[in-house]
Design a protein around this motif. Structure first.
Motif, PDB file in Angstrom:
ATOM      1  N   ASN A 273       1.931  19.119  18.647  1.00 20.34           N
ATOM      2  CA  ASN A 273       1.885  17.675  18.872  1.00 20.34           C
ATOM      3  C   ASN A 273       0.619  17.267  19.610  1.00 20.34           C
ATOM      4  OD1 ASN A 273       4.358  15.934  18.055  1.00 20.34           O
ATOM      5  ND2 ASN A 273       5.226  17.902  18.660  1.00 20.34           N
TER       6      ASN A 273
ATOM      7  N   LEU B 173      -2.115  17.347  17.004  1.00 21.69           N
ATOM      8  CA  LEU B 173      -1.930  16.199  16.114  1.00 21.69           C
ATOM      9  C   LEU B 173      -2.368  14.921  16.810  1.00 21.69           C
ATOM     10  CD1 LEU B 173      -0.905  14.874  13.505  1.00 21.69           C
ATOM     11  CD2 LEU B 173       1.401  14.916  14.515  1.00 21.69           C
TER      12      LEU B 173
ATOM     13  N   LEU C  34      -5.103  12.224  15.567  1.00 15.54           N
ATOM     14  CA  LEU C  34      -4.699  10.855  15.247  1.00 15.54           C
ATOM     15  C   LEU C  34      -5.422   9.830  16.108  1.00 15.54           C
ATOM     16  CD1 LEU C  34      -0.827  11.210  14.762  1.00 15.54           C
ATOM     17  CD2 LEU C  34      -2.637  11.336  13.033  1.00 15.54           C
TER      18      LEU C  34
ATOM     19  N   ARG D 177      -5.007  11.843   8.338  1.00 12.18           N
ATOM     20  CA  ARG D 177      -5.139  12.853   9.394  1.00 12.18           C
ATOM     21  C   ARG D 177      -3.821  13.602   9.609  1.00 12.18           C
ATOM     22  NH1 ARG D 177      -9.496  12.580  12.897  1.00 12.18           N
ATOM     23  NH2 ARG D 177     -11.078  11.083  12.241  1.00 12.18           N
ATOM     24  N   TYR D 178      -2.709  12.920   9.469  1.00 13.53           N
ATOM     25  CA  TYR D 178      -1.393  13.559   9.600  1.00 13.53           C
ATOM     26  C   TYR D 178      -1.227  14.610   8.496  1.00 13.53           C
ATOM     27  CZ  TYR D 178       3.657  13.892  10.439  1.00 13.53           C
ATOM     28  OH  TYR D 178       4.923  14.335  10.732  1.00 13.53           O
TER      29      TYR D 178
ATOM     30  N   VAL E  58       1.482  11.014  20.260  1.00 11.08           N
ATOM     31  CA  VAL E  58       1.524  10.794  18.808  1.00 11.08           C
ATOM     32  C   VAL E  58       2.166   9.443  18.512  1.00 11.08           C
ATOM     33  CG1 VAL E  58       2.549  11.603  16.637  1.00 11.08           C
ATOM     34  CG2 VAL E  58       1.527  13.258  18.223  1.00 11.08           C
TER      35      VAL E  58
ATOM     36  N   LEU F 236       0.583   5.904  16.710  1.00 13.51           N
ATOM     37  CA  LEU F 236       1.156   5.261  15.525  1.00 13.51           C
ATOM     38  C   LEU F 236       1.535   3.811  15.832  1.00 13.51           C
ATOM     39  CD1 LEU F 236       2.135   5.232  12.634  1.00 13.51           C
ATOM     40  CD2 LEU F 236       4.235   6.372  13.400  1.00 13.51           C
TER      41      LEU F 236
ATOM     42  N   TRP G 179       5.469   6.789   9.163  1.00 14.26           N
ATOM     43  CA  TRP G 179       5.686   8.186   9.538  1.00 14.26           C
ATOM     44  C   TRP G 179       6.421   8.930   8.428  1.00 14.26           C
ATOM     45  CZ3 TRP G 179      10.088  10.163  13.064  1.00 14.26           C
ATOM     46  CH2 TRP G 179       9.926  11.533  13.298  1.00 14.26           C
TER      47      TRP G 179
ATOM     48  N   HIS H  33       4.838  12.097   6.576  1.00 12.61           N
ATOM     49  CA  HIS H  33       5.563  13.352   6.776  1.00 12.61           C
ATOM     50  C   HIS H  33       6.127  13.880   5.452  1.00 12.61           C
ATOM     51  CE1 HIS H  33       7.646  16.339   9.198  1.00 12.61           C
ATOM     52  NE2 HIS H  33       8.652  16.196   8.356  1.00 12.61           N
TER      53      HIS H  33
END
Length: 191
Positions: A67, A70, A74, A86-87, A121, A125, A149, A153
């Motif tokens: 995380n 990430l 992000l 990027r995710y 994270v 977002l 998300w 995901h």
């Protein structure tokens, strides 16, 4: 297996994390055992427990690290579409972290490092959603956040599992394919 990295000196914690990431990449998180990781590192079976407490502690450390990585990626995103790209890129570059990060039954959910990394994270977002014009995000920013998300995901999970191989035939970068899809989600004029 991606490689055996015996521990000789230095950072045992990092050596155990790296060995666990190798196991997860090859066999999934279910195959992680502190005793096996100690054997791989050439240390006593109690040494990994000293750093992580238990298996869930080790997997929590991996999830917190993932995380954090990430969030770092992000936070450099230009906009919501770039955030999604990027995710997807993170998931493809760090599949072992990604496998662990979203399995709460494997983790110590109350771990402060994990909570802090997840908050970074989520904050990123939320900021990207808030920057969208109201017609694009709709009247409910929380629903827009969940949709964004879920889309990134889901796409990343499908790409990692090989389920998109046919759909991506001839395209080199799944993340850029995802970028091309983002206007369909958050641009009413494109629908």
């Amino acid at each position: 297996m991606t490689g055996h990295r015996p521990y000789h000196h230095g950072n045992l914690r990092r050596a155990v994390l790296d060995a666990a990431l190798d196991v997860i990449a090859d066999q999934g998180p279910g195959a992680v055992s502190l005793r096996d990781l100690a054997r791989r590192a050439g240390v006593s079976h109690a040494a990994p427990a000293h750093h992580f407490g238990d298996r869930a502690g080790l997997l929590t450390a991996i999830a917190a690290e993932g995380n954090g990585l990430l969030a770092e990626s992000l936070e450099a995103a230009a906009d919501l579409a770039d955030l999604g790209v990027r995710y997807v890129r993170f998931a493809l570059a760090h599949p072992a972290h990604f496998q662990v990060m979203y399995q709460p039954h494997l983790l110590h959910a109350d771990a402060p490092a994990l909570a802090a990394a997840r908050d970074r994270v989520d904050r990123t977002l939320r900021t990207a959603i808030a920057a969208l014009p109201e017609p694009d995000r709709g009247p409910d920013p929380e629903s827009a956040r969940l949709a964004a998300w879920s889309a990134a995901h889901g796409f990343a999970t499908l790409a990692l599992s090989g389920s998109l191989d046919t759909a991506l035939a001839g395209r080199d970068d799944p993340a850029e394919v995802f970028r091309a899809l983002t206007p369909l989600m958050f641009n009413p004029a494109a629908r």
